[in-house]
Structure formats: C-alpha cells, structure tokens
Design a protein around this motif. Structure first.
Motif, mmCIF file in Angstrom:
data_model
loop_
_atom_site.group_PDB
_atom_site.id
_atom_site.type_symbol
_atom_site.label_atom_id
_atom_site.label_comp_id
_atom_site.label_asym_id
_atom_site.label_seq_id
_atom_site.Cartn_x
_atom_site.Cartn_y
_atom_site.Cartn_z
ATOM 1 N N LYS A 227 -1.593 15.202 -6.913
ATOM 2 C CA LYS A 227 -0.581 15.244 -7.950
ATOM 3 C C LYS A 227 -0.904 16.321 -8.971
ATOM 4 C CE LYS A 227 0.965 10.537 -7.539
ATOM 5 N NZ LYS A 227 1.018 9.206 -8.125
ATOM 6 N N LYS A 241 -8.884 2.593 -2.453
ATOM 7 C CA LYS A 241 -7.541 3.007 -2.813
ATOM 8 C C LYS A 241 -6.537 2.276 -1.952
ATOM 9 C CE LYS A 241 -4.090 5.536 -4.272
ATOM 10 N NZ LYS A 241 -3.554 5.444 -5.612
ATOM 11 N N ARG A 248 -4.993 9.961 1.146
ATOM 12 C CA ARG A 248 -4.450 9.925 -0.179
ATOM 13 C C ARG A 248 -5.459 10.459 -1.188
ATOM 14 N NH1 ARG A 248 -0.837 7.277 -3.715
ATOM 15 N NH2 ARG A 248 0.400 6.091 -2.311
ATOM 16 N N SER A 363 -2.910 3.569 -9.457
ATOM 17 C CA SER A 363 -3.472 4.293 -10.576
ATOM 18 C C SER A 363 -4.145 3.380 -11.586
ATOM 19 C CB SER A 363 -2.364 5.079 -11.269
ATOM 20 O OG SER A 363 -1.745 5.953 -10.378
ATOM 21 N N LYS A 382 1.945 -5.312 -8.125
ATOM 22 C CA LYS A 382 1.160 -4.210 -8.668
ATOM 23 C C LYS A 382 0.582 -4.672 -9.997
ATOM 24 C CE LYS A 382 2.111 0.712 -9.583
ATOM 25 N NZ LYS A 382 3.130 1.740 -9.295
ATOM 26 N N PRO A 434 9.348 -6.418 -3.474
ATOM 27 C CA PRO A 434 9.374 -6.980 -2.116
ATOM 28 C C PRO A 434 8.230 -6.370 -1.298
ATOM 29 C CG PRO A 434 11.534 -6.126 -2.741
ATOM 30 C CD PRO A 434 10.578 -5.675 -3.786
ATOM 31 N N LEU A 436 6.595 -4.701 1.712
ATOM 32 C CA LEU A 436 7.031 -3.836 2.814
ATOM 33 C C LEU A 436 5.849 -3.664 3.759
ATOM 34 C CD1 LEU A 436 8.944 -1.355 0.531
ATOM 35 C CD2 LEU A 436 9.975 -2.968 2.134
ATOM 36 N N GLU A 440 2.773 3.089 4.451
ATOM 37 C CA GLU A 440 3.330 4.344 3.954
ATOM 38 C C GLU A 440 3.801 5.227 5.107
ATOM 39 O OE1 GLU A 440 0.399 6.206 1.518
ATOM 40 O OE2 GLU A 440 0.117 4.438 0.260
#
Ligand SMILES: Nc1ncnc2c1ncn2[C@@H]1O[C@H](COP(=O)(O)OP(=O)(O)OP(=O)(O)O)[C@@H](O)[C@H]1O
Length: 666
Positions: A227, A241, A248, A363, A382, A434, A436, A440
């Motif tokens: 990022k 992570k 990542r 993060s 989260k 929700p 998933l 990713e």
C-alpha cells in the motif's frame, strides 16, 4: 439531505397509522411526519426517531470531516467516538426488519447488455417465505414512524421501554438513486488526507523498501502488493496476518527476484498493517519513511520477515496482548471513552456472537470467524483494537472511513461485503460482516495450477467487481484500494465481494480533485505514483485494469526494482501480454483503455459496461454457485430492508440469511 431523510422508516407497519400524530405534534422533530404509537403521547417526541436521527447527523458530520485532509486528530477521535456511541444507541433500540417488505427496484447498476442484469428474484421468494418469525422486541409497542426529513438533534435519548414488539422495516426511498449522496451533498473539494507525513511516501525517487513479495516481480508474477500510504515503517508486530499462506507481505518494488507463483508464498506478516506503508501507530513509533528503510532489489521471504521485525520497535507483544495488559487505560484521546458498551470488554459481542477461530490479521487487529448465536449464521468479525488506533489519527481516520463508507453504501449491492453490525466495547470495535468462505481472490488465483483465468471465467468475476466499484461511484464514493487481496470469494468461488473500505472517500461533486496518494503499489495509477491530483473513479478504473490483466495473465502488468522504475514503466504506456497465448482483441482493448496513462482518457465505468468484451456474455452474476444470500441481496430484498443503517438491521439480516446453509459449527 441526510441519509435518513432519503429513507422511510416503518416501525411495525402492521399497525394502522394514527392520524394526527404527525410532525406538528412532535415539536423537537418538526420536519418528520410520524404516524405514532397510539400509546405515545402525541405531544411527546418519540425518542426512537431522535436516536436514529442522531446517528444520521453524526454520519453527516463524519462524512464532512473526512473531506478535510487537515482535520485535527482530536476532532477525528471525537467524531469516531460519537459515531460509535450513536451506532450503539440505535443498536440498543433493537429495531428489526419485517420478513416482508414492499421493495423498490434493485439497487445494482445496469449493464448495457440485458443479459448482464441482476438475476431474477424467484429463488429468493422461497427463502423469504421460509423465514422464521421475527421475535418481538421488548423495546417498544407498535408504531409507524414515517420520516420525511431530519431535524437537528443533539442528544441521543434512551430507548423507550414498553410492552409489545417493535419491528422496523427499513427501505430506501431515494438514497439509491444513481449519484445520489446518502450522506448529503458531496464535499466541495479535496480528499481524505490520511496524515500529514503520509503524503510524502510516494516519492518515486525514494529507494524501495525491500521485500520479495511486494508487488510485481521482475517476471511479472504475483507478489503481493504494498500500500502506498504512510511513512513506511512497520508497526508492532503479530506473527500472523492470515491463516492461509498468501502474498500479502511487505511488498516492494523489488523486481530482480524471479519466481513462480508457488515459490512466492505469502510470508506471515508481522505487521498489523500488513503490506501497508502507512503507519497507524505514529504516536507509538518513530516514523520510518520508505527512504530510510532497507533498500535493495530483492530478498527472500525470510529476509523480509527480519526486515519487518527490524522495522518495528522490537516489541513482540501483539496488539491484543498489549490491549489486554492495558485494559482500562484506553481512551486517552477519547477513542476509548464512550460507546454504549464501554466499560465491558467483549461481553456485548458474546451476547450475540460466538467467536471462534482467527481468519486473519488486519491492520488493527484480528478478523475472526464467529457464529450469530440465534441464527447460527457464520460471520467474520473484524476486531479493531481501540488502544492501537487511539494513538494515531490516521488509523482512526481509516476506521472512520470504513464505518462511514460501509454504512453509507449499505448492504444493497451483491458484490460488496456489507457491514451488518457494529459492537463496541471498551477495548475493541467489532465490525461484523457476512462470512465469505472462499478466501481472497488473490490467493485463489495464485493457487490455481495455471495461476490465471480464461477470458470467460475472468469476465464473470471481473464484471461483478466492476459492478461493485461502479455502485460505489454512483453513490459518490471511490474505494482507492481495489486489488485482488481486497476481493473475497464466496464458498464456491463464483461470487466476489469487495472489502476493505479504509481508504474510501467521497468523490468531490463539484469536479474538484483529490490529492492524497493512497493505494497499493502494483495497483496504483500513474497519478497516484506521481502524487498528482485525481478525480477518484479514475484511480479505481486503473486498479480494475490491473486486476483484469492479472486475472488473465497471472502476473502484474508493471514491475520494477524500485518505485522509480515502476513509475517509469507505468507511465510508459506500454502494456504487453505474455506470449504463447491468444487474447481476444476486445480484452486487449479493454485493458489498454483501463490502463490509459492519461487519466482523462481512461475509460469510465459506464463505458466499461458497454465495452465489447462484455457484450453477449452470460450474466456475470449468474453463477451456479450463487446462493440465497447473494440472491437475496442481488434482488435488493435484504439490502432494501437493511439499507439504513447497516448495523441497525443486523439481527434481521442474519435471520434472513441464516437458512443459507451456513449452519455448521464454527
Ligand atoms: N467477510 C470475510 N469473510 C472471511 N474472511 C474475511 C472477511 N473479511 C476479511 N477476511 C479475512 O480477514 C483478514 C483480515 O481482514 P481485512 O483484510 O478486512 O483486514 P484489514 O485491516 O482491512 O487488512 P489490511 O491490512 O489489508 O487493511 C484477511 O485475511 C481476510 O482474508
């Protein structure tokens, strides 16, 4: 106009409206039209509306604040606390949607090709009728509250206790208009400046921070992305992570490192900020700009691990541990104070959810699998460590951005992972999504033997993503961090869902430009890399172009050993496709249009929808694996109910999706 003003809130519509109990009788809510509870004194303001309205005004304030790159840290902190308090207050009302609703049309944007439109709703009908009855809330007696517009409100009254059940049907009356702002007029100008020092991180002349897994590798194979935000030092670390090996890590522009997809396994991230340059803990750690970080072209994963360790303060204490140790000390700048559940720890969360294993680390804390106790529905929660973000205005801004954006965008798009609940404790903010199960998109792509998709397969996936991003734009938001790692897949890998709105910001509606360079290296547009102004949608389209190319080719289109080299290649305007395979002319054209260096020449989302590559294709959102959850949301059913505010309707949302075979043990 506030979001509430655009929406109608019906509370137990089974009750006939009581004539006469209208705005005029509710002096403090004078611009509301309210068909009130017969048991309620018409002269008495209904505290429930004031509570909901308070959340609306708080969201407006937060939205406005997010348009100010120079917003003081204290104000960000206060606004975040106020917003969390307001959410908690609304949540305490226990307003629930009804199991049926007069629905407005789908909120998804239309494609030029009729075959690309949202799937029909028939399958959803069955699921609707199979809904369990919504248990009456102990909060209130029946009433119908119809809100036309919102007055000012400064207080958040407590929920009014009375016998009987209060159930709410929430649906959008106007906020889903294309381009309409759910939070009022768009900001006049400017973007979301994360933090002063973070604006300088994109100096292309600065040497790269080394990593083997950063961005495009020299051979173009997938490394993870870094990022482009912040000062480039790694915050205190946690050894995990993600529970799945994935790319990542602390990516850089190192490019001499060649390797196959398999050899580039994502190392365990040591940073709560993962691959981010941005420092969310600026008060905890001395900023380490990219220029001062370790330079070099390529290192192996182990080296990166060490580098990242060395980039921290040396503490190996995880945020969670630190938080536990210092429990009760939070709130120095206001973030830890307040909140409806402040003072408790995870009690409020445990009441509703049974928390299970860690899914990954973001993060500011871990994301965990959990189960909604009542419906047995799996969710991903989260956990945001309040202690961690209390030290950093930029971190609080990210959390604020994610909250405001997701509540504003609501749950009405099938390919945006919705925020369905927010639970606040003294130490933690819990954002509930929700679950998933497909992981990713990045990991899934990388795990495929070929490392890429065929055009037909990619078209389905990509169309969903374009639709999601276009929806954000229509709502006045740009995502600014579109990448494979921020796309989660359904269990069957047929449906994708955009996540991570921490970088999202409002698109200036007056043609103004954003100026804050944010994003992830491999996906960053030329203007981001050069710290030039941008409109917002243009940078998302560039990132979509990178995603499309990568889906098809199994590698990133641009690579470099340093930010400077990456920039040179990006601005060269040269996009080459791997040889030995054939690509349709339409695909090549679409990629080139997305990756137009001149952002004003770049294709728009609207034109993408009309592009030849999508013509004649099967409905990208119709897949054999589309489940009831997606169908419900695609048809606008659940989304319409839960459209405002997202967290308010979590319970009913979960009841709705609860039958979607998500009932396994967690
Ligand atoms: N809805 C979801 N269902 C299942 N797993 C999820 C979900 N959302 C996030 N995750 C997983 O949780 C982990 C961290 O979540 P997330 O990416 O949202 O954190 P973050 O703080 O936004 O990360 P970043 O450092 O990229 O900003 C990721 O590994 C992701 O795969």
């Amino acid at each position: 106009m506030s979001p509430v003003a655009d929406r109608i809130v019906d509370i137990d519509a089974a009750d006939p409206p009581i004539k006469g109990a209208t705005a005029s009788s509710l002096t403090s809510l004078s611009d509301l039209t309210i068909d009130a509870d017969p048991e309620l004194d018409p002269a008495t303001p209904d505290p429930r509306l004031a509570t909901v309205h308070h959340l609306s005004t708080t969201l407006d304030d937060a939205r406005t604040l997010l348009t100010r790159p120079d917003a003081p840290a204290a104000l960000i902190s206060t606004t975040l606390t106020t917003l969390l308090d307001a959410i908690e207050a609304v949540r305490a009302l226990q307003v629930r949607p009804l199991p049926s609703s007069p629905l407005s049309g789908s909120t998804t944007s239309s494609w030029s090709d009729a075959s690309l439109k949202t799937p029909p709703s028939e399958p959803n009908e069955a699921s609707r009728h199979s809904l369990p009855a919504v248990a009456p809330s102990p909060v209130d007696s029946p009433a119908v509250l119809r809100k036309k517009s919102c007055p000012s409100s400064t207080a958040t009254p407590p929920a009014r206790a009375s016998p009987g059940g209060m159930r709410a049907r929430l649906y959008s009356a106007g906020a889903d208009r294309a381009g309409a702002s759910p939070l009022g007029p768009r900001p006049a100008r400017g973007g979301t400046a994360i933090h002063g020092s973070h604006q300088d991180v994109l100096d292309a002349a600065a040497p790269a921070r080394s990593s083997p897994v950063g961005t495009p590798h020299a051979d173009g194979t997938l490394g993870s992305t870094e990022k482009l935000r912040g000062t480039g030092h790694a915050p205190p670390s946690s050894p995990r992570k993600s529970t799945t090996p994935a790319l990542r890590g602390s990516g850089t522009y190192s490019g001499s490192h060649l390797g196959s997809l398999d050899s580039l396994a994502r190392p365990p991230s040591l940073s709560p900020f993962g691959n981010s340059f941005m420092d969310p803990f600026s008060a905890l750690h001395v900023s380490r700009p990219i220029a001062s970080s370790t330079r070099g072209s390529s290192v192996d994963a182990g080296s990166v691990t060490e580098l990242r360790r060395n980039g921290t303060t040396g503490s190996s204490t995880s945020l969670a541990e630190e938080s536990r140790r210092r429990s009760g000390v939070v709130g120095g700048n206001g973030v830890g104070a307040g909140g409806g559940a402040a003072g408790s720890t995870w009690g409020a969360l445990a009441t509703t959810y049974q928390v299970a294993k860690v899914l990954g680390e973001g993060s500011f804390g871990e994301t965990k699998l959990a189960m909604h106790r009542e419906s047995k529905t799996k969710v991903a929660i989260k956990h945001i460590n309040r202690l961690a973000i209390a030290r950093s205005a930029s971190a609080q801004r990210m959390v604020l951005s994610e909250l405001v954006a997701l509540i504003s965008l609501d749950v009405s798009h099938p390919h945006i992972c919705p925020l369905i609940d927010v639970v606040t404790s003294a130490t933690t903010i819990h954002l509930v999504f929700p679950y998933l199960g497909g992981g990713e998109l990045f990991d899934w792509l990388r795990a495929r033997p070929s490392g890429r998709l065929g055009e037909d397969e990619a078209r389905v996936m990509f169309a969903q993503l374009v639709d999601a991003v276009g929806y954000c734009h229509d709502k006045g938001w740009c995502h600014r961090d579109v990448k494979l790692e921020n796309v989660m897949l359904s269990d069957d890998h047929k449906q994708c869902h955009l996540i991570d709105f921490g970088f999202a910001t409002r698109i200036p509606e007056d043609g103004g430009m954003l100026t804050t360079p944010l994003g992830s290296g491999a996906y960053a547009s030329p203007e981001m890399l050069q710290k030039l102004p941008y409109a917002g949608p243009d940078v998302d389209v560039w990132s979509l172009g990178i995603v499309l190319y990568t889906l098809i080719c199994g590698r990133f289109p641009f690579r470099g050993d340093s930010p400077r080299e990456l920039l040179q290649r990006v601005v060269s305007g040269t996009v080459t496709f791997p040889t030995g395979r054939t690509y349709s002319p339409a695909l090549v054209d679409l990629v080139h249009r997305c990756l137009a260096v001149d952002r004003t020449a770049r294709i728009t989302i609207a034109d993408m929808r009309n592009h030849a590559w999508f013509q004649g294709a099967a409905d990208p959102r119709k897949g054999p694996g589309m489940g009831r959850v997606e169908l419900a949301r695609a048809t606008g059913t659940v989304g319409e109910w839960c459209t405002y505010p997202g967290p308010l309707a979590a319970d009913a949302y979960l009841r709705w999706v609860g039958g979607a075979s998500l009932t396994g043990d967690v």
